[in-house]
Design a protein around this motif. Structure first.
Motif, mmCIF file in Angstrom:
data_model
loop_
_atom_site.group_PDB
_atom_site.id
_atom_site.type_symbol
_atom_site.label_atom_id
_atom_site.label_comp_id
_atom_site.label_asym_id
_atom_site.label_seq_id
_atom_site.Cartn_x
_atom_site.Cartn_y
_atom_site.Cartn_z
ATOM 1 N N GLN A 35 6.502 14.826 4.681
ATOM 2 C CA GLN A 35 5.701 13.664 4.319
ATOM 3 C C GLN A 35 6.571 12.663 3.567
ATOM 4 O OE1 GLN A 35 1.612 14.293 2.817
ATOM 5 N NE2 GLN A 35 2.254 16.433 2.597
ATOM 6 N N ALA A 36 6.120 11.408 3.550
ATOM 7 C CA ALA A 36 6.784 10.375 2.762
ATOM 8 C C ALA A 36 5.748 9.343 2.347
ATOM 9 C CB ALA A 36 7.900 9.704 3.545
ATOM 10 N N LEU A 37 5.951 8.786 1.173
ATOM 11 C CA LEU A 37 5.124 7.695 0.670
ATOM 12 C C LEU A 37 5.992 6.445 0.638
ATOM 13 C CD1 LEU A 37 2.604 6.464 -0.673
ATOM 14 C CD2 LEU A 37 3.460 7.347 -2.869
ATOM 15 N N VAL A 38 5.569 5.430 1.377
ATOM 16 C CA VAL A 38 6.270 4.151 1.415
ATOM 17 C C VAL A 38 5.404 3.138 0.680
ATOM 18 C CG1 VAL A 38 7.156 2.312 2.903
ATOM 19 C CG2 VAL A 38 7.380 4.710 3.610
ATOM 20 N N ILE A 39 5.944 2.563 -0.382
ATOM 21 C CA ILE A 39 5.225 1.562 -1.161
ATOM 22 C C ILE A 39 5.901 0.222 -0.916
ATOM 23 C CG2 ILE A 39 4.485 0.810 -3.447
ATOM 24 C CD1 ILE A 39 4.706 3.766 -4.337
ATOM 25 N N LEU A 40 5.143 -0.703 -0.367
ATOM 26 C CA LEU A 40 5.671 -2.025 -0.030
ATOM 27 C C LEU A 40 4.928 -3.083 -0.825
ATOM 28 C CD1 LEU A 40 7.426 -3.898 1.720
ATOM 29 C CD2 LEU A 40 5.726 -3.661 3.537
ATOM 30 N N THR A 41 5.690 -3.881 -1.592
ATOM 31 C CA THR A 41 5.098 -4.952 -2.395
ATOM 32 C C THR A 41 5.700 -6.318 -2.079
ATOM 33 O OG1 THR A 41 6.707 -4.656 -4.176
ATOM 34 C CG2 THR A 41 4.663 -3.388 -4.340
ATOM 35 N N LEU A 68 1.482 2.470 1.265
ATOM 36 C CA LEU A 68 0.707 1.778 0.249
ATOM 37 C C LEU A 68 1.191 0.334 0.189
ATOM 38 C CD1 LEU A 68 -1.393 1.973 -2.049
ATOM 39 C CD2 LEU A 68 0.505 2.603 -3.570
ATOM 40 N N LEU A 69 0.295 -0.596 0.464
ATOM 41 C CA LEU A 69 0.620 -2.030 0.480
ATOM 42 C C LEU A 69 0.021 -2.694 -0.747
ATOM 43 C CD1 LEU A 69 -0.226 -2.624 4.246
ATOM 44 C CD2 LEU A 69 2.044 -2.294 3.241
#
Length: 157
Positions: A35-41, A68-69
């Motif tokens: 799994q991976a969590l990608v947080i883009l801001t 997560l955007l």
């Protein structure tokens, strides 16, 4: 100051990624899922595009993605949103041009979970009804659990 903060975040993300890989490697592949969590801001078209391209590569390699955007990147989750321009891909890529929101849609079709930050909607002109089908609103607790899990690397853009 902003560069120092970005470098610190990049170093932290790299450290989390390495520790996540080590923890994942130590688990039995039958009980552990990649799994991976990608947080883009970022509101930068190239940063958004590269985050989506890398997420796509991870997904193609078998990673279960959680995206997560937040902030300006939350707009990618709004139904009908269109980036002002497309990203040029390398010459050897047959696609030619692509937009980050198009890649996001492909990731979702292939099973990526996508959420906007809990504070995105209250601080924008959008409501939950404006989000693409399948996009949720993240609750801080479950996101914090993923961030704390050493088996789940966290990548921020």
């Amino acid at each position: 100051m902003a560069i120092k903060k970005r470098l610190t975040l990049a170093a932290a993300a790299a450290t989390i990624g390495v520790s996540g890989m080590s923890a994942a490697a130590s688990h039995d592949s039958e009980t552990s899922q990649d799994q991976a969590l990608v947080i883009l801001t970022s509101n930068s078209l190239q940063t958004q595009g590269m985050a989506m391209i890398l997420a796509n590569a991870m997904q193609q390699q078998g990673t279960d993605l959680h995206i997560l955007l937040c902030d300006a990147a939350g707009d990618l989750a709004v139904q009908g949103y269109a980036s002002a321009e497309a990203i040029q891909t390398p010459a050897d890529n047959p696609v030619g041009q692509i937009k980050p929101e198009s890649i996001l849609g492909m990731l979702m079709e292939k099973g990526a979970s996508v959420n906007v930050c809990a504070i995105y909607l209250p601080n924008s002109d959008h409501s939950e009804a404006d989000l693409r089908e399948g996009v949720g609103v993240a609750a801080p607790g479950p996101i914090a659990e993923m961030m704390r899990d050493p088996a789940i690397p966290v990548y921020t853009f």
